[in-house]
Motif scaffolding. Structure first.
Motif, PDB file in Angstrom:
ATOM      1  N   GLU A 111      44.388  47.486  50.173  1.00  0.00           N
ATOM      2  CA  GLU A 111      45.612  46.790  50.588  1.00  0.00           C
ATOM      3  C   GLU A 111      45.381  45.287  50.731  1.00  0.00           C
ATOM      4  N   ILE A 112      44.813  44.713  49.684  1.00  0.00           N
ATOM      5  CA  ILE A 112      44.562  43.272  49.650  1.00  0.00           C
ATOM      6  C   ILE A 112      45.454  42.629  48.596  1.00  0.00           C
ATOM      7  N   THR A 113      46.198  41.613  48.998  1.00  0.00           N
ATOM      8  CA  THR A 113      47.044  40.855  48.078  1.00  0.00           C
ATOM      9  C   THR A 113      46.433  39.475  47.892  1.00  0.00           C
ATOM     10  N   PRO A 114      45.970  39.141  46.700  1.00  0.00           N
ATOM     11  CA  PRO A 114      45.348  37.833  46.479  1.00  0.00           C
ATOM     12  C   PRO A 114      46.352  36.690  46.671  1.00  0.00           C
ATOM     13  N   ASP A 115      45.861  35.584  47.179  1.00  0.00           N
ATOM     14  CA  ASP A 115      46.675  34.375  47.287  1.00  0.00           C
ATOM     15  C   ASP A 115      46.678  33.598  45.971  1.00  0.00           C
ATOM     16  N   TYR A 116      45.598  33.752  45.211  1.00  0.00           N
ATOM     17  CA  TYR A 116      45.478  33.081  43.919  1.00  0.00           C
ATOM     18  C   TYR A 116      44.884  34.051  42.906  1.00  0.00           C
ATOM     19  N   ASN A 117      45.348  33.956  41.664  1.00  0.00           N
ATOM     20  CA  ASN A 117      44.809  34.749  40.567  1.00  0.00           C
ATOM     21  C   ASN A 117      44.588  33.824  39.379  1.00  0.00           C
ATOM     22  N   LEU A 143      37.581  30.675  51.893  1.00  0.00           N
ATOM     23  CA  LEU A 143      38.105  31.089  50.594  1.00  0.00           C
ATOM     24  C   LEU A 143      37.159  32.139  50.018  1.00  0.00           C
ATOM     25  N   VAL A 144      37.658  33.355  49.831  1.00  0.00           N
ATOM     26  CA  VAL A 144      36.868  34.453  49.284  1.00  0.00           C
ATOM     27  C   VAL A 144      37.224  34.590  47.805  1.00  0.00           C
ATOM     28  N   LYS A 192      41.157  23.497  50.142  1.00  0.00           N
ATOM     29  CA  LYS A 192      40.222  22.696  50.948  1.00  0.00           C
ATOM     30  C   LYS A 192      39.489  23.568  51.982  1.00  0.00           C
ATOM     31  N   PRO A 193      38.750  24.548  51.511  1.00  0.00           N
ATOM     32  CA  PRO A 193      38.113  25.494  52.439  1.00  0.00           C
ATOM     33  C   PRO A 193      36.926  24.878  53.171  1.00  0.00           C
ATOM     34  N   VAL A 204      41.622  33.159  52.829  1.00  0.00           N
ATOM     35  CA  VAL A 204      42.361  32.969  51.587  1.00  0.00           C
ATOM     36  C   VAL A 204      41.595  33.707  50.489  1.00  0.00           C
ATOM     37  N   VAL A 205      42.297  34.501  49.690  1.00  0.00           N
ATOM     38  CA  VAL A 205      41.656  35.317  48.657  1.00  0.00           C
ATOM     39  C   VAL A 205      42.052  34.820  47.279  1.00  0.00           C
ATOM     40  N   CYS A 206      41.046  34.606  46.446  1.00  0.00           N
ATOM     41  CA  CYS A 206      41.260  34.204  45.055  1.00  0.00           C
ATOM     42  C   CYS A 206      40.506  35.179  44.151  1.00  0.00           C
ATOM     43  N   ILE A 207      41.192  35.746  43.169  1.00  0.00           N
ATOM     44  CA  ILE A 207      40.517  36.576  42.172  1.00  0.00           C
ATOM     45  C   ILE A 207      40.499  35.842  40.840  1.00  0.00           C
ATOM     46  N   SER A 208      39.424  36.036  40.099  1.00  0.00           N
ATOM     47  CA  SER A 208      39.321  35.363  38.802  1.00  0.00           C
ATOM     48  C   SER A 208      40.003  36.157  37.697  1.00  0.00           C
TER      49      SER A 208
END
Length: 377
Positions: free
Chosen positions: A59-65, A12-13, A94-95, A40-44
């Motif tokens: 060209e990055i699409t976050p999985d979570y925002n 998880l990044v 659950k990374p 898995v990418v999460c941005i705050s």
């Protein structure tokens, strides 16, 4: 060696600001090439518009925002919002490893939440130190705190590695990788790049200015701006472009001092491709930023650092950077010198960048695979 039972390493990044995104994007894209890793990418959302520019570029699409940004947010707002929201993501994903970067409040709060859930933490750009917990504020505290609980430390330089070892970190869990900021430059620089602002420069020497640090708000920033104005007034062949941070206080100060100066352009923040190419077209750079201290030397551009301290002493030692403080006279003197002392200027442009060769992301991905290679056993 860290062991898990899943078939793939789930990483998880998490990042939230524009500078983080620039440095984490090459890692995300490298991790996604690895068959053994699920990324898995999460941005705050600590930054919003500026962050989205970087995501689009790479060209990055976050999985979570987490979408925490709000007007006039404080460190209290950022920290508490991330702690509560990232917990849900951590429990869902659950990374095997949470990867964070540097010294932002997003990094600190995410690392703390991961620690509370006993999830291993990988710290990119680990080990930078000024040894003054209030400079830069709150970044020095954030990075020191993350180092207390990180599992894998990716130090950009040998000096950063030595800092971590001196603080009691296990040297077997520290790797010198170089800085991923240099990786990003590989995909953004275009020698033929131009736009209307660069055409405005014409045959003059272009100075890039950035100033945004919290601790420099007020008198220090006024000093910076006055020194820059004096130099511009005295050198007709010099012009400057200043992409102003969105902070209203900074913008008010800049416009109050530069409003009648016709050889400085005050513009909105640039996206990463624009900014890297502006740096590449510049003569030199004045900044209180961190990342620019690493990027500019790879482009052969001298950097004057308008701060009292820097967590990047390698650049000072190598001679690619010069620390000029926050007093008007010292900034004026060193800025003027680089414009008139051609031998000193030329020397700074020819030095080797101490922050890496553009392969940091590959090294980090290799290390993650190595440390989780027994997870199926």
């Amino acid at each position: 060696m860290i062991e898990k039972k899943q078939s793939k390493i789930r990483v998880l990044v998490v990042f939230g600001t524009r500078p983080e995104a620039i440095k984490m994007a090459p890692i995300v894209n490298e991790l996604k090439t690895r068959k053994s890793i699920e990324t898995v990418v999460c941005i705050s959302g600590q930054h919003r518009e500026m962050l989205n520019q970087v995501l689009d570029t790479f060209e990055i699409t976050p999985d979570y925002n987490l979408d925490i940004m709000k007007d006039q947010q404080t460190l209290f707002d950022i920290t508490t919002a991330i702690l509560s929201k990232v917990q849900i993501v951590l429990n869902n994903v659950k990374p095997d490893l949470v990867l964070v970067h540097g010294d932002t409040t997003t990094t600190f709060a995410t690392a703390l939440a991961s620690f509370y859930l006993n999830i291993p933490i990988g710290h990119v750009e680990a080990g930078l130190r000024t040894n003054d917990v209030y400079s830069p504020f709150p970044e020095e505290f954030n990075r020191r705190s993350v180092s207390l609980i990180s599992t894998l430390d990716f130090a950009p330089t040998e000096t950063a590695r030595e800092n971590l070892i001196s603080e009691g970190k296990n040297e077997n869990n520290i790797w010198v990788t170089g800085n991923t900021a240099i990786d990003a430059l590989k995909s953004t620089i275009d020698p033929n790049y131009t736009d209307e602002n660069l055409e405005w420069v014409d045959n003059r020497r272009l100075i890039i200015v950035t100033a945004h640090r919290r601790e420099n708000l007020g008198v220090p920033m006024v000093n910076m701006f006055k020194a820059i104005k004096r130099v511009l007034d005295e050198n007709e062949d010099v012009c400057a472009i200043y992409p102003i941070h969105l902070n209203p206080q900074i913008r008010k100060l800049a416009y109050s001092i530069f409003r009648h100066e016709d050889r400085i352009k005050l513009i909105d923040p640039l996206d990463v491709v624009e900014f890297h190419n502006y740096m590449n077209k510049s003569y030199l750079i004045l900044t209180d930023s961190g990342g620019i201290q690493e990027e500019a030397p790879s482009l052969g551009k001298p950097v004057l650092v308008m701060r009292e301290t820097t967590e990047r002493p390698e650049g000072i030692k190598a001679g690619t950077l010069k620390l000029v403080g926050i007093e008007e006279e010292s900034i004026y003197k060193e800025f003027s010198k680089l414009l008139t002392d051609h031998d000193t200027y030329k020397k700074m442009t020819k030095l080797k960048n101490p922050y890496g060769d553009g392969t940091a992301s590959k090294k980090i991905a290799d290390i993650i695979e190595l440390n989780f290679r027994n997870k199926n056993n």
